[in-house]
Design an enzyme around this catalytic site. Structure first.
Site, PDB file in Angstrom:
ATOM      1  N   GLU A   1       0.859  -1.189   0.000  1.00 51.79           N
ATOM      2  CA  GLU A   1       0.000   0.000   0.000  1.00 51.79           C
ATOM      3  C   GLU A   1       0.896   1.241   0.000  1.00 51.79           C
ATOM      4  O   GLU A   1       1.174   1.846   1.034  1.00 51.79           O
ATOM      5  CB  GLU A   1      -0.928  -0.005   1.214  1.00 51.79           C
ATOM      6  CG  GLU A   1      -1.996   1.061   1.123  1.00 51.79           C
ATOM      7  CD  GLU A   1      -2.985   1.014   2.278  1.00 51.79           C
ATOM      8  OE1 GLU A   1      -3.892   1.858   2.281  1.00 51.79           O
ATOM      9  OE2 GLU A   1      -2.851   0.146   3.163  1.00 51.79           O
TER      10      GLU A   1
ATOM     11  N   HIS B   1      -4.882   8.411  -2.740  1.00 48.49           N
ATOM     12  CA  HIS B   1      -4.614   7.057  -3.204  1.00 48.49           C
ATOM     13  C   HIS B   1      -4.461   7.018  -4.724  1.00 48.49           C
ATOM     14  O   HIS B   1      -3.549   6.373  -5.255  1.00 48.49           O
ATOM     15  CB  HIS B   1      -5.738   6.118  -2.760  1.00 48.49           C
ATOM     16  CG  HIS B   1      -5.522   5.553  -1.393  1.00 48.49           C
ATOM     17  ND1 HIS B   1      -4.986   4.319  -1.173  1.00 48.49           N
ATOM     18  CD2 HIS B   1      -5.744   6.086  -0.167  1.00 48.49           C
ATOM     19  CE1 HIS B   1      -4.897   4.098   0.123  1.00 48.49           C
ATOM     20  NE2 HIS B   1      -5.361   5.154   0.759  1.00 48.49           N
TER      21      HIS B   1
ATOM     22  N   LYS C   1      -2.679 -14.197  19.109  1.00 51.99           N
ATOM     23  CA  LYS C   1      -3.098 -13.978  17.725  1.00 51.99           C
ATOM     24  C   LYS C   1      -4.600 -14.079  17.532  1.00 51.99           C
ATOM     25  O   LYS C   1      -5.090 -14.509  16.486  1.00 51.99           O
ATOM     26  CB  LYS C   1      -2.364 -14.958  16.797  1.00 51.99           C
ATOM     27  CG  LYS C   1      -0.856 -14.811  16.862  1.00 51.99           C
ATOM     28  CD  LYS C   1      -0.123 -15.944  16.204  1.00 51.99           C
ATOM     29  CE  LYS C   1       1.366 -15.806  16.452  1.00 51.99           C
ATOM     30  NZ  LYS C   1       2.145 -16.971  16.011  1.00 51.99           N
TER      31      LYS C   1
ATOM     32  N   ASP D   1       6.615 -11.835  13.794  1.00 55.99           N
ATOM     33  CA  ASP D   1       5.515 -12.724  13.446  1.00 55.99           C
ATOM     34  C   ASP D   1       4.312 -11.848  13.110  1.00 55.99           C
ATOM     35  O   ASP D   1       3.661 -11.290  13.991  1.00 55.99           O
ATOM     36  CB  ASP D   1       5.196 -13.642  14.625  1.00 55.99           C
ATOM     37  CG  ASP D   1       4.161 -14.712  14.284  1.00 55.99           C
ATOM     38  OD1 ASP D   1       3.402 -14.513  13.317  1.00 55.99           O
ATOM     39  OD2 ASP D   1       4.105 -15.734  14.991  1.00 55.99           O
TER      40      ASP D   1
END
Length: 367
Positions: A37, A339, A168, A244
């Site tokens: 991005e 964008h 997580k 991670d």
């Protein structure tokens, strides 16, 4: 099964420098962001550039650090589980000695038992030095389970991980008790800076933060989370520094707060479970080692110093991107225009120390 093969790395740009102060580091540092991005680079770059206009920059306060693993025992009934939980807490010193005897860096900090039916969950918290500590905590928890089962308290093995950690997955417990590094990044911007650099006002940013981050997140059912896009910045730093990446699930649970004051804008990002490390899996890769060294996170010193520095830099990076995006969203059309303007230029890996076009740098990030 075929051999694993490393493919083309994710596009990465260095952003900054960010000016940071606080109880971990004081100085200016650049940060690498790995992302597809591309508007994220100039957006965070705008926040970094603004931080250098403020004498103390972004103040980051590290409020806690720990890695957790929750084990699950089974018992004949809740009464046995409850009494066993009391014994486990009473014998904390014995259990701390078990951990100290099997690791140079792990240290048992606290134990939180929870009884559900005939199950006893024990949430162990450890300090883990410069490692994020997942494997270190699991190894310590395995030894603790063996020790506890040898006490003949009526318990049986259930699981090495009982999801009370919580790893997580979104949860409330990590925000309440902490997991990883807990950090608060904050900045005060004079109104003149808000108008000139963010093309907004303190009142407009506070109104948007309240409506979008607080009210909008509440009606969405967000869990201890009220922010625009912490995950964007976290993922960028995590991928560039060998973390991670799945830990952004809990890491992105945080709260953005803004307050209009007579002379400007107070803005903060609270991240209660920021999981980073500077040693361990992923850190052996050449580009990761180079990135950590350039950030000053591979220095000799006391265990934990490098990881705390990385956490402070990451928290400040989150603030840069959050502030820039929210300011852009106070202006109709700015987010989409940014964008389109940046992404049509294509991906590159320029250093975004000073965004070339303030207008194009405004609305990176997409949330």
């Amino acid at each position: 099964m075929g051999a694993f093969e490393l493919t083309t790395p994710i596009p990465t740009s260095w952003v900054g420098p960010l000016r940071i102060s606080g109880n971990v580091l004081n100085g200016e540092v650049e940060v690498p962001l790995a992302t597809y991005e591309t508007p994220l680079w100039p957006s965070v770059g705008r926040g970094a550039s603004i931080s250098r206009e403020i004498p103390e920059g972004i103040r980051v306060t590290l409020t806690g650090e720990r890695m957790t693993r929750s084990t699950m025992f089974t018992a004949p009934n809740a009464a046995v589980a409850f009494e066993a939980g009391k014994v486990i807490q009473e014998r904390f010193v014995d259990l701390a000695a078990v951990v100290a005897g099997q690791s140079r860096f792990a240290k048992l900090l606290e134990i939180h038992p929870e009884v559900v039916g005939n199950m006893l969950f024990t949430r162990f918290a450890f300090s883990t030095g410069d490692a994020s500590g997942h494997n270190m905590a699991t190894a310590a928890a395995e030894n603790l389970m063996s020790e506890i089962l040898s006490w003949d308290l009526g318990l049986s093995y259930g699981s090495i991980s009982g999801n009370y950690c919580t790893d997580k997955k979104p949860s409330a417990v990590n925000g309440i008790l902490g997991r990883g590094k807990s950090a608060v990044a904050e900045i005060f911007l004079p109104e003149e800076v808000v108008v000139r650099r963010l093309r907004s006002t303190s009142a407009a940013i506070v109104a948007l933060c309240t409506g979008k981050n607080l009210v909008g997140s509440t009606i969405a059912g967000s869990l201890r989370s009220a922010n625009a896009h912490y995950a964007n910045m976290l993922l960028g730093v995590y991928l560039a520094t060998g973390q991670d990446a799945a830990n952004i699930v809990e890491g992105s649970q945080g709260i953005t707060f803004a307050e209009a004051r007579p002379d400007g804008l107070y803005f903060s990002c609270t991240i209660p479970h920021l999981i980073v490390g500077t040693v361990g899996n992923g850190k052996h890769l050449p580009h990761v080692g180079e990135n950590l060294a350039r950030m000053g996170c591979a220095e000799p010193g006391e265990p934990g110093d490098n990881a705390r520095r990385l956490a402070a830099i990451t928290a400040a990076t989150v603030l840069c991107g959050e502030l820039s995006l929210l300011a852009a969203q106070t202006n109709p059309g700015e987010l989409m225009a940014t964008h389109v303007a940046i992404e049509r230029r294509g991906t590159n890996t320029r250093n975004y120390e000073n965004p070339p076009q303030e207008a194009a740098a405004a609305g990176g990030g997409n949330s």
